[in-house]
Design an enzyme around this catalytic site. Structure first.
Site, PDB file in Angstrom:
ATOM      1  N   LYS A  77       5.957  -0.645   7.380  1.00  0.00           N
ATOM      2  CA  LYS A  77       5.496   0.698   7.020  1.00  0.00           C
ATOM      3  C   LYS A  77       6.717   1.621   7.012  1.00  0.00           C
ATOM      4  CE  LYS A  77       2.194   4.163   8.803  1.00  0.00           C
ATOM      5  NZ  LYS A  77       1.194   4.379   9.876  1.00  0.00           N
TER       6      LYS A  77
ATOM      7  N   GLY B  69       0.739   5.513   1.076  1.00  0.00           N
ATOM      8  CA  GLY B  69       0.018   6.593   1.733  1.00  0.00           C
ATOM      9  C   GLY B  69       0.687   7.930   1.507  1.00  0.00           C
TER      10      GLY B  69
ATOM     11  N   PHE C 172       2.647   9.581   3.409  1.00  0.00           N
ATOM     12  CA  PHE C 172       3.998   9.749   3.948  1.00  0.00           C
ATOM     13  C   PHE C 172       4.964   8.629   3.601  1.00  0.00           C
ATOM     14  CE2 PHE C 172       1.157  12.240   6.516  1.00  0.00           C
ATOM     15  CZ  PHE C 172       1.805  13.462   6.513  1.00  0.00           C
TER      16      PHE C 172
ATOM     17  N   ARG D 157      -0.152  20.485  -7.952  1.00  0.00           N
ATOM     18  CA  ARG D 157      -0.648  20.460  -9.330  1.00  0.00           C
ATOM     19  C   ARG D 157      -1.159  19.056  -9.636  1.00  0.00           C
ATOM     20  NH1 ARG D 157       5.284  20.906 -12.343  1.00  0.00           N
ATOM     21  NH2 ARG D 157       6.187  19.060 -11.333  1.00  0.00           N
TER      22      ARG D 157
ATOM     23  N   GLY E 221       0.836  -1.200   0.000  1.00  0.00           N
ATOM     24  CA  GLY E 221       0.000   0.000   0.000  1.00  0.00           C
ATOM     25  C   GLY E 221       0.863   1.239   0.000  1.00  0.00           C
TER      26      GLY E 221
ATOM     27  N   TYR F 252     -33.044  20.544 -15.212  1.00  0.00           N
ATOM     28  CA  TYR F 252     -33.191  19.662 -16.374  1.00  0.00           C
ATOM     29  C   TYR F 252     -31.814  19.258 -16.904  1.00  0.00           C
ATOM     30  CZ  TYR F 252     -38.062  21.287 -16.624  1.00  0.00           C
ATOM     31  OH  TYR F 252     -39.374  21.587 -16.347  1.00  0.00           O
TER      32      TYR F 252
ATOM     33  N   ASP G 137      -8.786   9.198  14.937  1.00  0.00           N
ATOM     34  CA  ASP G 137      -8.901   9.039  13.479  1.00  0.00           C
ATOM     35  C   ASP G 137      -9.563   7.712  13.121  1.00  0.00           C
ATOM     36  OD1 ASP G 137      -8.622   9.937  10.857  1.00  0.00           O
ATOM     37  OD2 ASP G 137      -6.653   8.991  10.601  1.00  0.00           O
TER      38      ASP G 137
END
Length: 538
Positions: free
Chosen positions: A92, A72, A74, A490, A70, A419, A187
């Site tokens: 990780k 993320g 960071f 960007r 995976g 519409y 979180d």
């Protein structure tokens, strides 16, 4: 959390109006000065030391890093194999160059400290070892191979209230053990729970403690953190304690039962206002099929008054969870499963891009869609309303629920007249039929990338959307924030393609988003009537 370094120019003092041909400062590309500009006096940059007492410095002396699991904001998570025992783990790896602020660094330190502090628990991932080298911090953890919570729900053909009760009970047991050991998670969201393995009986495990903090009884916090849709109202008011975890778990439960968040809006300010008002809607499908016990628990977990909100133990003692194994086992319907799979609301960039693609469709591609539109346009006005759209889609074999039909209508109705004209209908059809092939997407990207440098920059986005209704600086900023996944300020072609193929998903919300934007939004809300809590349709 942190953003990328470098700035894209600056504005003259006291001149806040964006002008053509003139670069406006890029608010998404900030230099915090942690990695250059400092030094040891001899011109050499200071080494960043994150962990106080890592297990070691060279992770590859003990482990072999394998495939990527995976990615993320960071860093990257890799499959990790012990060279001696062949035991497999997850590693990780947090890149130091991504840690732009002292807060970012402290988050990593605290995450390690909290994971070491937590007792062994079947539903909390175990931290095995930590390493730190010149470039990254490596956390070697228990491997969870069973996938994300929502993905498994979607993979099952049959989804019930009983299944939601089992998941909620597990989440609340994690909250209870956290609070018992003086840890506030801050979180809680579905993405932070993985199944331990691919078996049907696999344990669900909490995997991310990156925003967690230690707390003492009665201690209050004021830092705005978390993921927007799961934030409690007192977080926005900057005066909160561990009760916020109960709120977040209540939001997860609401989503488990109906497929969408209880407090939703297209802009972050709208989300914040919806959270402050705390109005729950139990009228739409599938709520009439959900038991009163389940709805009662949600009301008590999502009580805007944190003093009245249930504790973790009180949630676990609630009749709905006490009788989880006997909760209704009737399917909540395909609507919920489909919403969990992807609740997509197109942002203005995607809407505009779909219209560009529609304009570039070949006659052969467009003719069939136009014929479908003419069949729906029973009144021969050259435009269709939501009822005509519903009947027409049913004739074409698309049975779309009323709520989702309204979302589709809102997304396509560019001029907001209630519409869809033929061009708007073609754009929606492109989205529904996934007709955006590579050639179409390249043409659409080139429409926005006016200077042909391979990126859609803020000025180009602002210019392209200047004729769109309701396009403010906030909307432009929100698009950049949502789509710009590598946070360089960007939009690359790859990020553009990802947006076009997946949409703006409420499940993806970065820490950067909440910390930087919700700080200013909460201040604004504190000054107006948005803080008044209203009744609900419960």
């Amino acid at each position: 959390m942190g953003n990328c370094c470098g700035t894209a120019g600056s504005l003259a003092q006291n001149d806040n109006k964006p002008k053509k041909g003139r670069k406006k400062q890029n608010p998404f590309s900030i230099d915090y000065g942690l990695h250059h500009g400092g030094g040891d006096g001899g011109g050499r940059p200071l080494k960043l030391i994150v962990l106080n007492d890592p297990t070691g410095r060279e992770i590859e002396s003990k482990y072999t890093l394998g495939r990527e699991l995976g990615r993320g904001e960071f860093g990257v998570t890799y499959l990790c194999t012990d060279k001696e025992t062949d035991d497999v783990f997850a590693c990780k790896s947090i890149l130091k160059k991504k840690l732009r602020t002292a807060v970012d660094i402290e988050d990593v330190r605290r995450e390690v400290e909290i994971m070491r502090h937590m007792p062994e628990h079947p539903n909390v991932v175990t931290l095995k070892e930590t390493y730190e080298d010149e470039h990254a911090v490596h956390l070697v953890m228990e491997l969870c191979e069973g996938g994300e919570l929502f993905d498994r729900i979607v993979a099952r053909g049959h989804y019930t209230e009983r299944a939601a009760a089992a998941v909620t009970k597990t989440i609340m047991e994690v909250v209870q053990v956290c609070h018992k050991h003086g840890v506030m998670h801050r979180d809680l969201k579905p993405e932070n729970f993985l199944f331990g393995n691919k078996k049907e009986t696999a344990p669900l495990k909490a995997i991310d403690f990156g925003l967690s903090v230690f707390f003492k009884p009665g201690e209050r916090f004021n830092e705005i953190v978390g993921s927007p849709y799961y934030m409690a109202p007192e977080v926005l008011k900057r005066n909160y304690g561990p009760e916020v975890d109960i709120w977040s778990a209540g939001v997860i439960l609401y989503i488990l039962l109906c497929g969408v968040p209880p407090f939703w809006a297209e802009t972050e300010q709208g989300v914040a206002q919806a959270i402050i008002r705390s109005v729950l809607d139990f009228r739409r499908d599938p709520w009439p099929k959900v038991s009163e016990n389940a709805k009662d628990l949600i009301r008590k977990m999502l009580d805007p008054d944190q003093k009245r909100r249930l504790t973790a133990q009180q949630v676990l003692d609630h009749p709905w969870l006490q009788n989880a194994k006997t909760a209704p086992n009737v399917s909540l319907g395909e609507t919920v499963r489909a919403r969990l799979k992807q609740f997509t609301v197109m942002n203005k960039l995607k809407k505009r891009a779909l219209r560009v693609i529609a304009e570039h469709l070949s006659d052969e591609e467009a003719s069939g869609i136009r014929e479908g539109f003419q069949i729906m346009d029973t009144s021969q006005r050259g435009k269709i309303n939501i009822d005509e759209l519903k009947i027409g889609l049913q004739k074409l074999g698309h049975a779309i629920p009323q709520d989702d039909l309204q979302i589709l209508m809102d997304a396509g109705d560019i001029d907001r007249d209630g519409y869809l004209d033929c061009d708007e209908f073609i754009a929606i059809s492109v989205h529904l039929r996934k007709m955006g092939n590579d050639e179409h997407l390249k043409k659409a990207f080139a429409f926005f990338d006016q200077n042909n440098n391979g990126y859609i920059e803020i000025e180009e986005l602002r210019e392209a959307l200047s004729d769109e209704l309701g396009t403010s600086e906030e909307v432009v900023d929100a698009i950049i924030r949502d789509v710009d996944t590598d946070k360089d300020g960007r939009i690359s072609y790859e990020e553009f393609v990802t947006m076009m193929k997946t949409g703006t998903d409420w499940r993806k919300a970065s820490r950067q988003y909440s910390r930087e934007r919700f700080n200013s939004i909460s201040l604004k809300l504190m000054q107006d009537a948005s803080l008044q809590v209203n009744g609900d349709t419960r």
